[in-house]
Write a protein that holds these residues in place. Sequence first.
Motif, PDB file in Angstrom:
ATOM      1  N   THR A  15      33.076  43.833  43.250  1.00 44.62           N
ATOM      2  CA  THR A  15      34.477  44.240  43.419  1.00 44.62           C
ATOM      3  C   THR A  15      34.723  45.698  43.044  1.00 44.62           C
ATOM      4  O   THR A  15      35.853  46.168  43.183  1.00 44.62           O
TER       5      THR A  15
ATOM      6  N   GLU B 124      44.801  37.796  41.745  1.00 47.82           N
ATOM      7  CA  GLU B 124      44.400  37.851  43.152  1.00 47.82           C
ATOM      8  C   GLU B 124      45.492  38.490  44.008  1.00 47.82           C
ATOM      9  O   GLU B 124      45.784  38.044  45.115  1.00 47.82           O
TER      10      GLU B 124
ATOM     11  N   LYS C  30      43.123  42.100  41.286  1.00 49.72           N
ATOM     12  CA  LYS C  30      42.575  41.483  42.488  1.00 49.72           C
ATOM     13  C   LYS C  30      41.643  40.325  42.161  1.00 49.72           C
ATOM     14  O   LYS C  30      41.409  39.473  42.999  1.00 49.72           O
TER      15      LYS C  30
ATOM     16  N   TYR D 279      46.004  42.129  45.582  1.00 43.45           N
ATOM     17  CA  TYR D 279      45.282  43.378  45.856  1.00 43.45           C
ATOM     18  C   TYR D 279      46.282  44.499  46.084  1.00 43.45           C
ATOM     19  O   TYR D 279      47.044  44.456  47.051  1.00 43.45           O
TER      20      TYR D 279
ATOM     21  N   LEU E  12      39.904  41.815  53.382  1.00 47.19           N
ATOM     22  CA  LEU E  12      39.952  42.665  52.195  1.00 47.19           C
ATOM     23  C   LEU E  12      38.670  43.481  52.038  1.00 47.19           C
ATOM     24  O   LEU E  12      38.707  44.623  51.592  1.00 47.19           O
TER      25      LEU E  12
END
Length: 586
Positions: free
Chosen positions: A217, A160, A35, A162, A505
Amino acid sequence: MQVHEYDVVIVGAGGAGMRAAIESGQRARTAVLTKIYPTRSHTGAAQGGMCAALANVEEDNWEWHTFDTIKGGDYLVDQDAAEVMAKEAIDAVLDLEKMGLPFNRTEEGKIDQRRFGGHTRDHGKAPVRRACYAADRTGHMILQTLYQNCVKHGVEFFNEFYVLDLVMTEVDGKEQPAGVVAYELATGEIHVFRSKSVVFATGGFGKIFKTTSNAHTLTGDGVAVTYRRGLPLEDMEFFQFHPTGLAGLGILLSEAARGEGGILRNADGERFMERYAPTIKDLAPRDIVARSMANEVREGRGCGPNKDYVLLDLTHLEPAHIDAKLPDITEFARTYLGVEPYTEPVPVFPTAHYGMGGIPTNIESEVLRDNTDVVPGLYAAGECACVSVHGSNRLGTNSLLDINVFGKRAGRAAAEYAKTAPMPELPENPEAFVAGEIERLRTSDGPERVAAIRADLQETMDANVQVFRTDETMRKALNDIEALRERYKNIGIQDRGRRFNLDLLEAMELGFLLEIAEVVTVAAIHRKESRGGHFREDFPDRDDANFMQHTMTYRDQSSETEGIPGMRLEWKPVVVTRYQPMERKY
Ligand SMILES: Cc1cc2nc3c(=O)[nH]c(=O)nc-3n(C[C@H](O)[C@H](O)[C@H](O)COP(=O)(O)OP(=O)(O)OC[C@H]3O[C@@H](n4cnc5c(N)ncnc54)[C@H](O)[C@@H]3O)c2cc1C
């Protein structure tokens, strides 16, 4: 929707994911989904070191390392796993050296080693120098080295992307993975990755707490995704609080500071660890040091206007030594607290750091569906996994080791499995769940805000599921979490776009955090003893007769645990090979 096909899909490009990819990429068609950009993974923030009994600077051996790991984990460690890790540590360091990692060196050119908490000579006699390091940026060097080697071996990265769901399919009456569903940040498109094996290496979940060393994150996505698919989570009640976070901020000052000679002092200037751990003092395991610090503050010997922190004193060390061995973390003290470590002690207090629990695996990194049975083709490694080498308290430098040893094992096993396994059939509409969730969140217009719910969650976890816990505080947290889950149903997000929709997200990640916080709290209420990182004031003793067992928490709509519907808690025996539990004195 796009569909891709690989032999092996690895979710996560931290140390565990990339170490797995180096093995798998040489044997099978491998994709790594991450991600964030690979070299931004949290492994890159690791400072102090990675241990292995190389015996480069003093006598040491892997058996002592195994013992320290087991005792450090307060005997909840699976001893077969600890043995594997301590033995394979030596090759794990040498592998990295051969890949090009610039370790600090001794004068004769060997990899240098330093002291770290809980690592001792001859079963606790004195601290031993076991941690290999590259100044105080060891993790950064590991991550860069692994990334370069992945590129060399032609591993394909999807940055990137997810991963929001694991696709399962039934084979011979049992579920096994058929791939994963990912959301591409740049486009908002949904991708299905069909694969023979899946490796989860998604890292930790420290963001359930407010004061934490963890990056933004670290929301436990892989842990929550597998749990939602009915797989158990092991030992989630054990969360490590690292003793030396910058006071009030939680930013980490590596234990290397104490390994290099730093000393903790209270408001009277006393080196208080002499009272709590007379033999190894400031280099006791983290659970003991964190509790001792919190106790000093409780008993009125804290420092500062609110008497709410203690001091890390490096002023007796030579500035040149500090600059050579601890350049980054001393800079943190200057930048964030305006303190000059050459001449002033640094205000510190425990910060939420590391989840000992996670997705249960065996020593081959295969994911368990219950106490004994594995899910064919599914693997996990690194902080998201629980193998369990850390038991109820991880020793410093054992995580960078864990990700390398078990990352390598997971990558090999996943590729070997893919050699003979057929490509699994995808179920109909494998993306349906993710597509539905995304659309629901993207168009949500309720009054509740994601950031506010996340802040309230972190606030209650900090206040109630801390270094010291009781049934009362944890039930308070649980009630708060239930209320937050209700509020979560009524969120509204502002960004309705499809491209780079981080708003969306973060809403997804909040769902993962709420789920995990609930499991952590319920498992902690259920464990009515104190062990390692889990200290209950209402049950202050370790209780081996009843609790020398792992917890396994399942999402199960037909059960309830501690008054919480939808959850089932079971116990799993600890693997004991050579070391019977003893009193844990340092
Ligand atoms: C500040 C700090 C200092 C530390 N210092 C040390 C130390 O000196 N020694 C030591 O042994 N340990 C240390 N630790 C602990 C250790 O660094 C970590 O436990 C370890 O690096 C975790 O590695 P990992 O590969 O499991 O996860 P990470 O490095 O966190 O990587 C996780 C990966 O998963 C990916 N990911 C997550 N969710 C998704 C998703 N939904 N979809 C796709 N990808 C996803 C991310 O993009 C990332 O690539 C430290 C930790 C911190 C926070």
